[in-house]
Structure formats: C-alpha cells, structure tokens
Design an enzyme around this catalytic site. Structure first.
Site, PDB file in Angstrom:
ATOM      1  N   GLU A 107       0.930  -1.071   0.078  1.00 50.81           N
ATOM      2  CA  GLU A 107      -0.062  -0.096   0.092  1.00 50.81           C
ATOM      3  C   GLU A 107       1.122   1.250   0.117  1.00 50.81           C
ATOM      4  O   GLU A 107       1.885   1.046   0.684  1.00 50.81           O
ATOM      5  CB  GLU A 107      -0.797   0.046   1.366  1.00 50.81           C
ATOM      6  CG  GLU A 107      -1.921   1.058   1.510  1.00 50.81           C
ATOM      7  CD  GLU A 107      -3.007   0.914   2.504  1.00 50.81           C
ATOM      8  OE1 GLU A 107      -3.271  -0.348   3.012  1.00 50.81           O
ATOM      9  OE2 GLU A 107      -3.354   2.045   3.220  1.00 50.81           O
ATOM     10  N   ASP A 109       0.191   5.516   0.548  1.00 42.44           N
ATOM     11  CA  ASP A 109      -0.845   6.355   1.153  1.00 42.44           C
ATOM     12  C   ASP A 109      -0.480   7.919   0.764  1.00 42.44           C
ATOM     13  O   ASP A 109       0.551   8.198   1.408  1.00 42.44           O
ATOM     14  CB  ASP A 109      -0.896   5.946   2.532  1.00 42.44           C
ATOM     15  CG  ASP A 109      -1.868   4.661   2.781  1.00 42.44           C
ATOM     16  OD1 ASP A 109      -2.353   4.027   1.863  1.00 42.44           O
ATOM     17  OD2 ASP A 109      -1.361   4.174   3.824  1.00 42.44           O
ATOM     18  N   GLU A 111      -2.841  10.384   2.874  1.00 40.32           N
ATOM     19  CA  GLU A 111      -3.820  10.799   3.904  1.00 40.32           C
ATOM     20  C   GLU A 111      -4.002  12.219   4.247  1.00 40.32           C
ATOM     21  O   GLU A 111      -3.052  12.809   4.813  1.00 40.32           O
ATOM     22  CB  GLU A 111      -3.902   9.793   5.091  1.00 40.32           C
ATOM     23  CG  GLU A 111      -3.976   8.395   4.680  1.00 40.32           C
ATOM     24  CD  GLU A 111      -4.202   7.628   5.925  1.00 40.32           C
ATOM     25  OE1 GLU A 111      -4.958   6.582   5.904  1.00 40.32           O
ATOM     26  OE2 GLU A 111      -3.276   7.736   6.840  1.00 40.32           O
ATOM     27  N   ASP A 200     -11.602   9.822  16.147  1.00 41.86           N
ATOM     28  CA  ASP A 200     -11.051   9.153  17.518  1.00 41.86           C
ATOM     29  C   ASP A 200      -9.639   9.372  17.416  1.00 41.86           C
ATOM     30  O   ASP A 200      -8.533   9.300  18.562  1.00 41.86           O
ATOM     31  CB  ASP A 200     -11.172   7.708  17.643  1.00 41.86           C
ATOM     32  CG  ASP A 200     -11.405   7.062  16.556  1.00 41.86           C
ATOM     33  OD1 ASP A 200     -11.508   7.586  15.286  1.00 41.86           O
ATOM     34  OD2 ASP A 200     -11.046   5.677  16.532  1.00 41.86           O
ATOM     35  N   GLY A 205      -4.559  14.221  17.525  1.00 40.75           N
ATOM     36  CA  GLY A 205      -4.423  13.239  18.218  1.00 40.75           C
ATOM     37  C   GLY A 205      -5.584  12.688  18.899  1.00 40.75           C
ATOM     38  O   GLY A 205      -5.824  12.068  19.877  1.00 40.75           O
TER      39      GLY A 205
END
Ligand SMILES: *[C@@H]1O[C@H](CO)[C@@H](O)[C@H](O)[C@H]1NC(C)=O
Ligand SMILES: *[C@@H]1O[C@H](CO)[C@@H](O)[C@H](O)[C@H]1NC(C)=O
Ligand SMILES: *[C@@H]1O[C@H](CO)[C@@H](O)[C@H](O)[C@H]1NC(C)=O
Length: 289
Positions: A107, A109, A111, A200, A205
């Site tokens: 993978e 990424d 993000e 979450d 954080g």
C-alpha cells in the site's frame, strides 16, 4: 539568499514544464467517470459532476464514500487533482492511495487529516510492503489545500516510490530489497480515494472531534490520470516496460525534495527514537531524504 533564489527559479521553471506536460497527457484522464467506480457511499454521497469530469465524495454521520480505479496496475504514474474540505474539517480523513488485495498487502498512501477552522491540514504518507507499514512521513502543505485543486502524484517504479505534490517530490522510498527490506513489486495495485471519519485519532491526536453540524463534508477529485502497466495485460498489447519519469531524482529533483522536506516535513519515522529506540528502520539507513 542566493540558493533560495536559485531554488525559486528552478521551482518556477519546473512548474512551467509540468503544466506543459500535463496539458499533453492530461486529456486521457480528464474524464474521471471512465477510470473509476464508486465502491461505497452510493450515489447519494459519491457523485460524478460536470459530465463526469469531477467526482465528489462526501461524509455524513451515517457513512463516508469512496472509489476505486477500474484497472489494476503493476507500476505506473498516478496523478490526481483534489480539493479538500474547507473550514472545520476536524475528524475527517481524505485519501488517495494504491493498495493490493489480500494478506501481506502492499500500500502507498496519501492521507489528508482535517483540522479545526483556520488550523492546517496534515498530509500523512505511508508505505506498506508485505503487510508491514509504520513508515509515516508527515507534511504541512505550503498552501491551503481547500481553496483550489492541487495535483497529488504517486510514481511507482521497480527502483523507488516517489510522492509528489504539484510535481514537487516530497518523499522517496527507495527499493532496498538488497538489504532485506521488502519492496512492493509483485502485487498489482488498484488506486483508491476515500473520505471517512476518524475523529478518534485524526485531529490533534483525537482531542478535536468531528462537528456533525457541518455535515455533509465534501471533497472533489479531477483529472485522474493513470499511466502504467495494466494487469492482466490487454490482449494484443506489447509487453509493458515500466519506464516512467522521474525514475529517480535528478539534481533538480533532489533540490526540490530537500526544499520540500526542510520547509514542510513535520514528522519522519526514520528519526523517531521513541518508536525505534535501538536502530533506525533498515530502509532509512544511508538515505539522504
Ligand atoms: C465522460 O464519460 C462518460 C461515460 O463514458 C460520458 O457519459 C460523458 O459524456 C463524458 N463526459 C465528457 C465531458 O466527455
Ligand atoms: C445524523 O444527522 C441527522 C441530521 O442532523 C440527524 O437527524 C440524525 O439523528 C443523525 N444520526 C445519527 C446516527 O447521529
Ligand atoms: C491541527 O492544528 C494543530 C495546531 O496548529 C496542529 O498541532 C496539528 O498538527 C494540526 N493537524 C492535525 C491533523 O491535528
């Protein structure tokens, strides 16, 4: 000062070259509706606009949404233009990534972690090989990614993986199989884009949650332009030779990545002594970037 001027000039020249090149090659990928399919969120949340030239994904308190490329590739260059959630985007995560299927997957990424109004996005990059990730490098972009479209690119060669933002390389992951680090080079990958909720952990954080009074959150993709070796090969097509530029960073590319990393990198797993107290991860040893 002198170096900075030279730097600016080379970015400028580089950008002109890039615009010219995109103009020539961008045409095939400009109709994103021909290249990708909606995977979840249904047409309520994932919509083709402008006659298929734009794809919007949205997220509400019930679901996010996503797409995948119709083709699967073994090596290639994958460009896309994205415009992200403006204002209070805390808790949202927008992605553009490559992934193979099954266990021990590979993978690559991009993000984009949202933030409270007026606070900067974090661009988090990662590379998984044979199921192992934990290779985050994070950046604060040098522009606001919510005002206009910007181009995000993954170049995937047998030698390396290069992440580019507006054609400026920000990260290179070099093939170090010779030193025992698995490299993604035998599992075909599809290209994906998603918008989902990660309140979450994503923003500061996890301290700042999604404000659902702002739903739906919406992002836009355009000009998805995959150029690569399609697997399985189309009948009658010549054997695919994965020779895309940049194959490696030339001196200009090295200047640019140095500039991008000095200016924008906010986290690098290679130098995280809390997570890797005894040894630097093997692929980080002896690398300049
Ligand atoms: C994009 O492709 C779709 C599906 O083939 C087609 O219906 C649409 O007219 C195309 N859009 C443009 C602007 O050419
Ligand atoms: C989602 O938002 C809608 C509209 O604000 C609200 O009516 C609904 O109760 C919410 N659903 C959940 C599961 O929070
Ligand atoms: C959000 O903004 C804060 C404050 O500027 C910053 O510390 C944080 O890295 C930003 N990004 C995320 C994803 O929390």
């Amino acid at each position: 000062m002198h170096i900075e001027n030279k730097m600016r000039r080379s970015i400028w020249i580089f950008s002109i070259l890039v615009f010219v090149t995109l103009d020539l090659v961008g045409v095939s990928g400009s109709n994103i509706s021909q290249e990708v399919s909606i995977t979840y969120g249904t047409d309520k949340r994932a919509k083709f606009l402008d006659g298929g030239l734009t794809l919007s994904l949205s997220l509400d308190n019930f679901s996010g949404s996503g797409f995948q490329s119709n083709n699967e590739y073994l090596f290639g260059r994958f460009d896309i233009r994205m415009k992200l959630v403006p204002g209070n985007s805390a808790g949202t995560v927008a992605t553009f990534y490559l992934s193979s299927q099954g266990p021990a997957h590979d993978e690559v990424d991009f993000e984009f972690l949202g933030n409270a109004s007026g606070q900067p996005y974090t661009l988090s990059t990662n590379v998984y090989s044979q199921g192992k990730g934990n290779r985050e490098q994070q950046f604060r972009l040098w522009f606001d990614p919510t005002i206009a479209y910007h181009t995000y690119t993954i170049v995937w060669n047998p030698q390396n993986i290069i992440f580019l933002v507006d054609n400026i390389p920000i990260r290179i992951f070099v093939n170090k199989e010779a030193r025992g680090v698995p490299f993604p080079n035998n599992q075909p990958m599809k290209i994906y884009g998603t918008l989902w909720d990660a309140e979450d952990w994503a923003t500061q954080g996890g301290r700042v949650k999604t404000d659902w009074s702002n739903q739906p959150f919406t992002i836009y993709y355009q000009n998805f332009d995959p150029v690569g070796c399609v697997v399985p090969a189309q009948p009658g097509s010549p054997p695919c030779n994965p020779t895309w530029q940049p194959h490696d960073l030339d001196p200009k590319g090295r200047n640019l990545i140095r500039w991008a990393q000095q200016k924008s990198m906010i986290y690098n797993y290679c130098v995280d002594r809390v997570r890797f107290p005894r040894h630097r991860p093997r692929e980080c040893r002896g690398t300049r970037f």
